[in-house]
Design a protein around this motif. Structure first.
Motif, short mmCIF file in Angstrom:
data_model
loop_
_atom_site.label_atom_id
_atom_site.label_comp_id
_atom_site.label_asym_id
_atom_site.label_seq_id
_atom_site.Cartn_x
_atom_site.Cartn_y
_atom_site.Cartn_z
N ILE A 70 6.00 -5.87 -33.61
CA ILE A 70 5.52 -6.20 -34.95
C ILE A 70 5.15 -4.89 -35.64
O ILE A 70 4.49 -4.03 -35.04
CB ILE A 70 4.33 -7.19 -34.92
CG1 ILE A 70 3.90 -7.53 -36.36
CG2 ILE A 70 3.19 -6.69 -34.09
CD1 ILE A 70 2.91 -8.69 -36.47
N LYS A 72 3.23 -3.57 -39.01
CA LYS A 72 2.30 -4.04 -40.03
C LYS A 72 2.01 -2.90 -41.00
O LYS A 72 1.65 -1.80 -40.56
CB LYS A 72 1.00 -4.52 -39.40
CG LYS A 72 1.20 -5.58 -38.32
CD LYS A 72 -0.06 -5.83 -37.54
CE LYS A 72 -0.39 -4.61 -36.72
NZ LYS A 72 -1.64 -4.67 -36.01
N ILE A 116 5.28 -17.95 -35.20
CA ILE A 116 4.50 -16.87 -35.81
C ILE A 116 3.44 -17.56 -36.67
O ILE A 116 3.77 -18.25 -37.63
CB ILE A 116 5.39 -15.94 -36.66
CG1 ILE A 116 6.45 -15.28 -35.76
CG2 ILE A 116 4.53 -14.91 -37.39
CD1 ILE A 116 7.49 -14.50 -36.53
N VAL A 131 8.52 -8.82 -37.66
CA VAL A 131 8.59 -9.09 -36.22
C VAL A 131 10.05 -9.06 -35.84
O VAL A 131 10.87 -9.74 -36.46
CB VAL A 131 7.96 -10.46 -35.87
CG1 VAL A 131 8.01 -10.70 -34.37
CG2 VAL A 131 6.54 -10.57 -36.39
#
Length: 134
Positions: A70, A72, A116, A131
């Protein structure tokens, strides 16, 4: 008999009204025009100018691998935001605070349809995460 039928109908309508208020709002980001890509092995969500939003949204995502990464890069101005990733068997393979930017790798899971889960509480800011199968 007519009176009892009337009471039954009224009671049913009251129950429907009360239950409709308990429904989960899976579209609460719609006002912020999110851009969502949900393809096999690649999921991305981005939306800007989110204000004072509290919601939980689940996205089903196909991962042909046993792990994912992932990335971010959003900006949290207020509240909290987290992502939880759950594998095909219902095992949580990652829980991550979206306040912290950067890359993380999930634990090993079972390939297939993963979930998710995005959880926002009084959230304001920009959401941006991806992701991908590892």
């Amino acid at each position: 008999m007519k009176n009892k039928l009337h009471q039954f109908v009224c009671l049913g309508m009251i129950c429907l009204i009360l239950l409709s208020g308990c429904a989960k709002d899976n579209n609460s980001l719609a006002a912020f025009q999110p851009e969502i890509t949900n393809a096999a092995d690649n999921f991305q969500l981005q939306t800007t100018n989110v204000t004072s939003t509290t919601t939980t949204i689940d996205y089903n995502w196909t991962n042909s691998g046993s792990m994912a990464t992932i990335n971010k890069s959003g900006v949290l101005n207020a509240g909290t935001a987290k992502v939880t990733i759950i594998d095909k068997n219902g095992t949580t393979v990652l829980t991550s605070d979206l306040k912290v930017t950067g890359d993380e790798t999930t634990n090993v899971g079972v390939s297939g349809i993963w979930k998710i889960r995005l959880e926002l509480s009084s959230y304001s800011g920009t959401l941006n995460f991806r992701v991908q199968k590892k």
